[in-house]
Scaffold this motif. Structure first.
Motif, PDB file in Angstrom:
ATOM      1  N   TYR A 175       6.557  -6.772  -7.750  1.00  0.00           N
ATOM      2  CA  TYR A 175       5.820  -6.338  -6.447  1.00  0.00           C
ATOM      3  C   TYR A 175       4.965  -7.625  -5.778  1.00  0.00           C
ATOM      4  CZ  TYR A 175       7.108  -1.759  -6.399  1.00  0.00           C
ATOM      5  OH  TYR A 175       7.918  -0.671  -6.770  1.00  0.00           O
TER       6      TYR A 175
ATOM      7  N   VAL B 267       4.517  -8.027  -2.012  1.00  0.00           N
ATOM      8  CA  VAL B 267       3.365  -7.318  -1.602  1.00  0.00           C
ATOM      9  C   VAL B 267       2.470  -8.428  -1.146  1.00  0.00           C
ATOM     10  CG1 VAL B 267       0.909  -6.117  -2.235  1.00  0.00           C
ATOM     11  CG2 VAL B 267       3.005  -5.243  -3.558  1.00  0.00           C
TER      12      VAL B 267
ATOM     13  N   THR C 219       3.352  -9.413   2.600  1.00  0.00           N
ATOM     14  CA  THR C 219       3.838  -8.092   3.588  1.00  0.00           C
ATOM     15  C   THR C 219       2.276  -8.871   3.610  1.00  0.00           C
ATOM     16  OG1 THR C 219       5.192  -6.482   2.764  1.00  0.00           O
ATOM     17  CG2 THR C 219       3.786  -5.364   3.985  1.00  0.00           C
TER      18      THR C 219
ATOM     19  N   LEU D  86       7.823  -5.749   1.054  1.00  0.00           N
ATOM     20  CA  LEU D  86       7.977  -5.000   0.928  1.00  0.00           C
ATOM     21  C   LEU D  86       9.296  -4.575   1.750  1.00  0.00           C
ATOM     22  CD1 LEU D  86       4.839  -3.587   0.053  1.00  0.00           C
ATOM     23  CD2 LEU D  86       6.602  -3.756  -1.730  1.00  0.00           C
TER      24      LEU D  86
ATOM     25  N   ALA E 279       3.960   2.041  -2.772  1.00  0.00           N
ATOM     26  CA  ALA E 279       3.256   0.993  -2.744  1.00  0.00           C
ATOM     27  C   ALA E 279       2.797   0.444  -1.550  1.00  0.00           C
ATOM     28  CB  ALA E 279       4.763  -0.366  -3.563  1.00  0.00           C
ATOM     29  N   ALA E 280       3.982   0.941  -0.693  1.00  0.00           N
ATOM     30  CA  ALA E 280       3.148   0.635   0.715  1.00  0.00           C
ATOM     31  C   ALA E 280       2.186   1.601   2.036  1.00  0.00           C
ATOM     32  CB  ALA E 280       4.444   0.410   1.799  1.00  0.00           C
TER      33      ALA E 280
ATOM     34  N   ILE F 185      -1.061  -0.064  -0.129  1.00  0.00           N
ATOM     35  CA  ILE F 185      -1.568  -0.497   1.280  1.00  0.00           C
ATOM     36  C   ILE F 185      -2.386  -0.473   2.330  1.00  0.00           C
ATOM     37  CG2 ILE F 185      -0.696  -3.103   2.280  1.00  0.00           C
ATOM     38  CD1 ILE F 185       1.178  -3.676  -0.061  1.00  0.00           C
TER      39      ILE F 185
END
Length: 515
Positions: free
Chosen positions: A48, A52, A55, A198, A220-221, A224
């Protein structure tokens, strides 16, 4: 509902999710248990950080670029009605632009991470530009007169009055722009074929039949995007003392049309129509892009109407459009119905509406390219998943607009039906809904381009039909003419939907005014 009850309701929902996931009660295990998602996330924890970081870097660069351009443009449009009217076609085209349609174009024409930054910037431009125009226009005229009475010029009025009036609205619009930047970066990663980000991680995980990993990437997206939204909500509250919701008023870009002298209206309207195509041709030639890849408007016209490929290209486009357009219209209507229902629940049963709001917020902060594979696991690859995706992207902005309209209905206006003992549904039907009708139409204008976006993403990732699938096929065949043609048709359809809703709104307003 008290905080304790809300906490209990959330715990109960998590427990039900855990049970459903453990026993495979939803879509044969397509909905994994929260504990399984966390376990998979822990096993993948080394993957990740790099994704991350990639992104976030692209989203941040696009956020800064898009907002700088948006605020500068908002200042120009607020100070010059003629410029506002001239740029109206560009602004509506950018608002109506389905990102899924331009990802292949950007990837073909721009190097490295530039497509991610540009798409993130495009996601920020329209809400911040519109908020800037609205905020500057809402300045207190008495304060303006005071500054002028003391000898202040246009610059002093802008600095001391108009910008201070616009600041709360602009800061609030950044809450919308921040998740949009994250979504744009992930969407470009998904369609760009890179190795970092991502979006790239998601597309690399689609074929592994591991729902827990897909849910982990999606959440996770979502985290964020949610953190970006929360960060600017806190900054807005600190800077202004209170946060304010921003509802994009589509009429904001019409200020130039209302203010321009009659003799200038036709030239400005013609310039507004031609300027997007002039900018398109100028960018292609200015960046010296290869003609084989980067098509000018005349090259697309030749591909679609004049050249030997025109009949076959037209047939494929028409077939795809006839598959996409009905679903976009159905999804728009369904999304507006869900939004209206949720807004009315907020008026009648506020506790239930507050309970549903977290689900609504998650559906908005989770990027579409992350949400779509999860919905495919739950609903399959038919019409149901397309409508679900379309409703998920249209209902929340529409809900905000409709709820704001209902909240602005004067309480005194409801006293008359209440005095006659009318039930709540008559109060809403006779007073609240007619008063909130402009906000309902504003919600439809906001939702129309998003409905087309939702359908095309579902077609691209799930159903294998329509404009989204045609775009995907064109990428695989290196059919650059079709890639640009689908992008153009998508923008034109979105603008047509937007203008169609605007036409219906104006006719309705005339009829109500005549009645």
């Amino acid at each position: 509902m008290t905080p304790a009850r809300r906490l209990a309701a959330g715990a109960a929902a998590l427990l039900a999710w855990e049970v459903a996931g453990r026993f495979g009660l939803v879509a044969d295990g397509a909905l994994p248990a929260p504990s399984a998602i966390l376990a998979r996330f822990w096993l993948d924890r080394a993957d990740y950080p790099a994704h991350v970081l990639a992104t976030v870097e692209s989203a941040f660069a696009g956020f800064v670029l898009g907002n700088a351009v948006a605020i500068a443009a908002g200042l120009l449009f607020a100070l010059s009605p003629a410029a506002s009217r001239l740029a109206r076609g560009v602004n509506i085209a950018l608002f109506a632009l389905p990102p899924i349609a331009v990802v292949p174009v950007l990837v073909l024409c721009l190097p490295g991470t530039a497509p991610r930054i540009v798409l993130a910037a495009l996601g920020c431009y329209f809400p911040v530009m519109t908020a800037t125009v609205l905020g500057l226009a809402q300045a207190d005229p008495r304060a303006v007169d005071l500054v002028r009475a003391y000898g202040g010029g246009a610059g002093a009025v802008l600095r001391l009055v108009r910008w201070r009036s616009a600041l709360p609205v602009v800061l609030a619009s950044l809450r919308v722009a921040a998740p949009n930047a994250v979504l744009g970066a992930i969407l470009a990663e998904f369609g760009g074929g890179g190795r970092s980000g991502l979006g790239a991680y998601l597309i690399g995980s689609l074929g592994r039949a591991d729902p827990a990993r897909l849910w982990g990437i999606g959440l996770a997206a979502t985290a964020i995007a949610g953190l970006a939204y929360g960060l600017f909500a806190v900054l807005a509250a600190r800077a202004t003392g209170a946060t304010r919701a921003v509802t994009i008023a589509a009429e904001a870009t019409d200020a130039g049309e209302r203010s321009a002298p009659p003799a200038w209206r036709v030239p400005l309207a013609l310039g507004s129509l031609l300027l997007p195509f002039a900018l398109w041709a100028g960018l292609v030639s200015g960046f010296d892009l290869p003609p084989l890849i980067a098509k000018t408007p005349l090259a697309v016209l030749d591909y679609l109407a004049l050249g030997p490929t025109a009949p076959a290209a037209q047939a494929r486009l028409i077939e795809a459009l006839l598959q996409t357009l009905p679903l976009a219209l159905a999804g728009l209507v369904a999304g507006l119905a869900v939004a209206l229902t949720l807004a009315l629940l907020g008026e009648v049963l506020p506790g239930l509406a507050r309970l549903l709001m977290p689900l609504a917020l998650v559906s908005q902060t989770m990027p579409l390219v992350a949400l779509t594979p999860l919905l495919v696991l739950l609903l399959g690859r038919g019409v149901a998943v397309t409508l679900a995706i379309t409703v998920s992207v249209t209902f929340f902005p529409a809900f905000v607009a409709i709820a704001q309209g209902l909240a602005l209905v004067p309480r005194a206006a409801l006293d008359l039906p209440r005095a006659y003992g009318a039930p709540w549904w008559k109060e809403i039907g006779l007073v609240a809904l007619p008063a909130a009708l402009p906000h309902l139409f504003a919600a439809a204008r906001l939702g129309a381009p998003r409905a087309l976006l939702g359908v095309m993403i579902a077609e691209w990732l799930a159903t294998g039909r329509g404009l989204g699938n045609l775009l995907n096929q064109a990428r695989g065949r290196l059919d650059y003419g079709m890639i640009w043609s689908v992008a153009l048709i998508s923008v034109l359809v979105s603008v047509a939907l937007y203008q169609g809703v605007l036409w219906i709104e104006r006719r309705t307003a005339r009829r109500l005014g005549a009645g």
